[in-house]
Design a protein around this motif. Sequence first.
Motif, short mmCIF file in Angstrom:
data_model
loop_
_atom_site.label_atom_id
_atom_site.label_comp_id
_atom_site.label_asym_id
_atom_site.label_seq_id
_atom_site.Cartn_x
_atom_site.Cartn_y
_atom_site.Cartn_z
N THR A 173 -3.79 7.09 -2.48
CA THR A 173 -4.09 5.30 -1.68
C THR A 173 -3.75 4.50 -3.64
O THR A 173 -4.72 4.61 -3.68
CB THR A 173 -4.32 4.90 -0.67
N ASP A 174 -2.65 3.75 -3.16
CA ASP A 174 -2.13 3.60 -4.14
C ASP A 174 -2.08 1.62 -3.63
O ASP A 174 -1.24 1.47 -3.07
CB ASP A 174 -0.76 2.98 -5.34
N ASP A 185 -3.57 -1.60 -9.13
CA ASP A 185 -4.82 -1.04 -9.18
C ASP A 185 -4.73 0.94 -9.88
O ASP A 185 -4.26 1.66 -8.89
CB ASP A 185 -5.53 -1.71 -8.54
N ALA A 186 -4.97 0.55 -11.41
CA ALA A 186 -4.84 2.14 -11.41
C ALA A 186 -6.17 3.17 -11.13
O ALA A 186 -7.02 2.54 -11.20
CB ALA A 186 -4.33 1.80 -13.24
N PRO A 187 -5.30 3.78 -11.41
CA PRO A 187 -6.28 5.00 -10.47
C PRO A 187 -7.78 4.97 -11.67
O PRO A 187 -9.46 4.99 -11.23
CB PRO A 187 -5.91 6.47 -10.69
N ASN A 188 -7.95 4.36 -12.98
CA ASN A 188 -8.80 4.61 -13.77
C ASN A 188 -9.67 3.49 -13.70
O ASN A 188 -10.57 3.50 -14.51
CB ASN A 188 -8.90 5.29 -15.37
N ARG A 222 1.14 -1.18 -0.37
CA ARG A 222 0.24 0.13 -0.04
C ARG A 222 0.62 0.71 0.20
O ARG A 222 1.56 1.38 0.74
CB ARG A 222 -0.95 -0.43 1.23
N VAL A 223 0.71 1.97 -0.54
CA VAL A 223 1.43 3.71 -1.07
C VAL A 223 0.60 4.30 -0.76
O VAL A 223 -0.51 5.05 -1.84
CB VAL A 223 1.98 3.38 -2.60
N THR A 253 4.78 13.36 4.19
CA THR A 253 4.73 12.89 3.34
C THR A 253 4.16 11.60 2.20
O THR A 253 4.06 11.36 1.31
CB THR A 253 5.89 13.96 2.03
N LEU A 254 5.15 10.69 2.28
CA LEU A 254 5.05 9.14 1.45
C LEU A 254 4.74 7.64 3.32
O LEU A 254 5.70 8.11 4.05
CB LEU A 254 6.07 9.11 1.01
#
Length: 248
Positions: A101-102, A118-121, A90-91, A223-224
């Motif tokens: 969150t990615d 899992d891409a945002p789109n 999880r990023v 920040t990350l």
Amino acid sequence: MKQKPHGTGVWYAITAFAALSIVALLIFFGLSQPETPVVTLPSPPAQSGPEGPSDTDTNLVRVDVNPDTVQAVLRTLSVSRVDSYSRHIRVETFWADSSSTDEMLVYVRGANRRMIVDAPNGAVQNILLLDGTTYIWYDDSDRVYSGTTVQGDAERWQRMEDYEDLFRDDTVVHNAGYETYNGESCIFVSYITSELGYERRLYVSVKTGLLVGAETWDGDTLTLRVTGYGLDITTPSDEVFAVPQTAG
């Protein structure tokens, strides 16, 4: 009378410390004689002081971890680090007034990597690093892009880098010790990056030698944050690393 070479005593002291660290860590991993109990670092803070396991438990062998010793301890951990597994990553990226969150599933077998993102789109992106070549494709497309893998690609794509950066001579370690991260006993270390001066906080599993958490701080601002979870140390199958056939 001949004088001993300058620095000989220091060299002996460093060698002795490294040997003791390796022996103690082998006991942590249960690689000593069968009758020796497997050591598990206590997770509740009340049971563990800032330097690791309590001295009152005679079944535990304590390895002191502090800014002066953490690099030697992590070097030893890196040698026995698990190198075939799968897990989720999880990023989380933080800005002044928002965050994102990615999520991705990562398969690792030696130097080979397969990442399913899992891409945002809503699309599913596949990234495969196999035998020196990087392949990229999407589940809803029959096109496969490929190119030569360069150093650092694995860390750049999966966002959960290893901790070899700590072994650089110019690394300034801020703090180190034992901490529990997501329920797992870890070695914690914070250091200042040489490029931008950010603080990096890393959490390395004592059990697997894997980096399970990494944070980047700009002063007092997070920040990350990258977190690994759902670890499965089963070796991924050949099918996971198969390059898809493109349409004729």
